[in-house]
Structures are given as C-alpha cells and as structure tokens.
Write a protein that holds these residues in place. Structure first.
Motif: not given
Length: 357
Positions: A93-103, A125-132
């Motif tokens: 993936c070029d853009v990876i979203f993460t939405c997770l339960v805890n640290d 370019v690869k973008i990681f997007v942390e949404m938690s």
C-alpha cells in the motif's frame, strides 16, 4: 477570467486547511486499512465506497478475520481485498490507515510494519496514518521508528465522534506531521470519512494531545450528565424530564446521544464505545494533566465512576447475571445510581422514589 478563477472557492473550503495535492500519477494510490472495530469498520467501508469506481480495492486487515470477510461480503471484491498479514498491508500500500484499540496494540502493529519494511524497503513515498487515541509520546516513538526507512512518512490523525458519526461520515479529523502527507490524506478522508480537518502542525504529538483534551472534556461532561440524571430520578422529577430539559437548553450532540443511552439503559458496548476504551482514554488524560501540572478533577471523577461501573459489571459477569458482555461508556451512570441507592443498569427497578404532585 484569471481574476474570476482566483476568486472561486476551492472544493471543501473551510473544511480542509490545505491546498489540493498535485495531480495524481498514472497509477492511483493503493490504500490500506488496519483495524475494523466499532469505528474502523465504518471508516474503512466509507473509504472503500468513495474510491471503488476509480481505484484498486481497499486492502484491509483485522486480527479477527471475520470482520474483514464481513466488509468484503458487504462491498464486493471490486471495493475490498483482504490482506493475509500486516506485512502485506505495509509493503503493497501507498497509504496505510490504522485505527486500533490501545497503545499496546498500536505498538505491536507498527513493529510488524517495520519488520516488513526491513525485508522490502520502500522505493517510493509511503504514508502511515495513525488514527487511534494514543498517548502523545507514543506517536513520537512511531515517527522515529518509521523515519528510519526511505520514503516513509508518518502522520497522526485521530478522529472525533461516536460510531454513528463514523457510519455517516461526519467525523472531525485532527492531523499533525509532514505537511505534504497531511494534504494527500486530507483529500482522501474528506468528505469520504469525515466532514472537517483540523491542522495541528508538523509535531506528530500535537494531534494526539488535542484528541486527549477532547476526550477528557467528553468524559467530564458524561459524569456531570450522569449525576444530573440520577438526581432527577432520585428527587422524583424523573430522569426523562431532566433529559428533555438538557436537550432543550444544552443540545450538544454528545450529551443528547449519551443521555439517550443513559435514560433508556442502552449500555451494549459492542455497538458503542466500550467502557475499557473510556478508562484507557481518561487514564491518558490524567497522565498528561499530571505531567503538565494541570489538574483535571472533573476527569478524575469520571475516571473513578468508570472504574466503579466496570467493577459492578465484572461482579455480574462472575455471577452470570450480566445483560451485556461489553458495557458502553455511557454506563458510567451506574456509579451515581448505586451511590444514590438505585439499580445500576436498570432505571426501572428499585428506585424507591414516590412521585408526589
């Protein structure tokens, strides 16, 4: 004509604080999504729906594979592809979203991403997007971890709103980190996933900090709401009348939605925001407030009520008398009810209040 063009408002003006990203290349971005919980499922679904006519399928990963398969069944193979591993998500993936339960889960997932990137270093370019909802220091650690890989960018983008807002794509989205990456991601998310982006600058910890401030405010508001409704019930006025008054004079969406759950004893956490998540968030808020010498007694009271409510629920689980396996954050009213001599989870039982004209 040029003057008129300059005066034409940009699409989403006022909702995205960035200009449009550059014209896309010949190959559309491959998007990935990790974490299909109460919020993530709706977000991933809406994101996939917004792109299925022009882009490759959204690649999804969830620890419980059944949730990925459910999304695939709902949208079809043209919109969703199920990843077998976290490494597949990170490398394809070029853009990876993460939405997770805890640290702890966030840390584990990003360590797996890093292992995959060691084996297959990015060539573009690869973008990681942390949404938690994380403690801000963790986001700094993740940024340092990913910055060791070429072409890799990291932004934090926590979201504000309950699952119904995620379902309707009306979330408010905070962002901090690399400017160009935020610009790219903002136009992926609005209006597909949310209605507005708040830019917090380059420091990746800032968006996580705002998220904790917002959640602390909500927790304190829920505690006051719970105490007020309980006093209404115990006084003989009735919680419904108190709730109606609140919706008339302070019709904030959060108070209206959570208050409705409280007066109707709708405490099923499997379809809302689980109590454990509320306790985790308030713990983060109190840690941050202690580090900054900024007391938040209202949040402390809410935190205590949530822990008390969890203990009451766990005692029911041990006895086998629980109505719900997971309780919603709104159930913190149980603490106020018990302190007032009322039934914790059923407002129709044992009030002992005589209502007189």
């Amino acid at each position: 004509m040029a003057s008129n063009l300059l005066q034409t408002p940009a699409p989403h003006a006022g909702t995205i604080p960035f200009s449009r990203p550059p014209t896309p290349g010949l190959q559309p971005l491959q998007i990935g999504f990790c974490g299909l919980g109460a919020m993530g499922y709706f977000m991933a679904r809406n994101l996939a729906n917004s792109r299925k006519s022009q882009s490759p399928p959204l690649i999804v990963y969830n620890r419980t594979v059944a949730k990925s398969q459910k999304l695939l069944a709902e949208l079809g193979a043209s919109a969703v592809k199920v990843a077998d591993t976290l490494g597949q998500l990170a490398t394809e993936c070029d853009v990876i979203f993460t939405c997770l339960v805890n640290d702890e889960v966030v840390t584990s997932v990003y360590n797996e991403f890093a292992k995959a990137l060691v084996q297959s270093p990015p060539t573009k370019v690869k973008i990681f997007v942390e949404m938690s909802t994380n403690y801000p220091a963790l986001t700094g650690d993740l940024d340092r971890l990913l910055s060791s890989f070429p072409h890799t960018r990291f932004i934090t983008s926590p979201i504000f709103g309950p699952p119904p807002a995620a379902d309707k794509a009306t979330l408010v989205i905070a962002m901090s980190g690399d400017y160009r990456s935020k610009k790219e991601v903002a136009f992926l998310l609005v209006p597909a996933v949310g209605r507005k982006v708040i830019d917090l600058g380059e420091n990746v910890e800032k968006a996580s900090t705002l998220k904790l401030i917002g959640n602390g405010n909500l927790a304190a508001a829920l505690e006051l709401l719970a105490e007020t409704l309980t006093l209404g019930e115990k006084s003989g006025i009735g919680q419904q009348i108190v709730y109606d008054l609140i919706t008339d004079i302070m019709p904030a969406p959060g108070l209206v939605a959570y208050g409705n759950k409280m007066i109707n004893d709708s405490f099923d956490g499997s379809v809302g925001f689980a109590m454990d998540g509320g306790i985790k968030d308030s713990s983060h808020v109190l840690r941050l407030s202690a580090e900054l010498n900024c007391p938040m007694p209202a949040v402390s009271n809410a935190h205590r009520s949530m822990i008390t409510t969890r203990a009451i629920h766990q005692a029911q689980v041990v006895a086998g008398t629980q109505q719900w396996d997971i309780i919603d954050e709104s159930a913190l009213i149980a603490s106020s009810r018990v302190a007032a001599g009322l039934n914790p989870f059923d407002s129709k039982k044992g009030t002992g209040v005589v209502r007189e004209d």
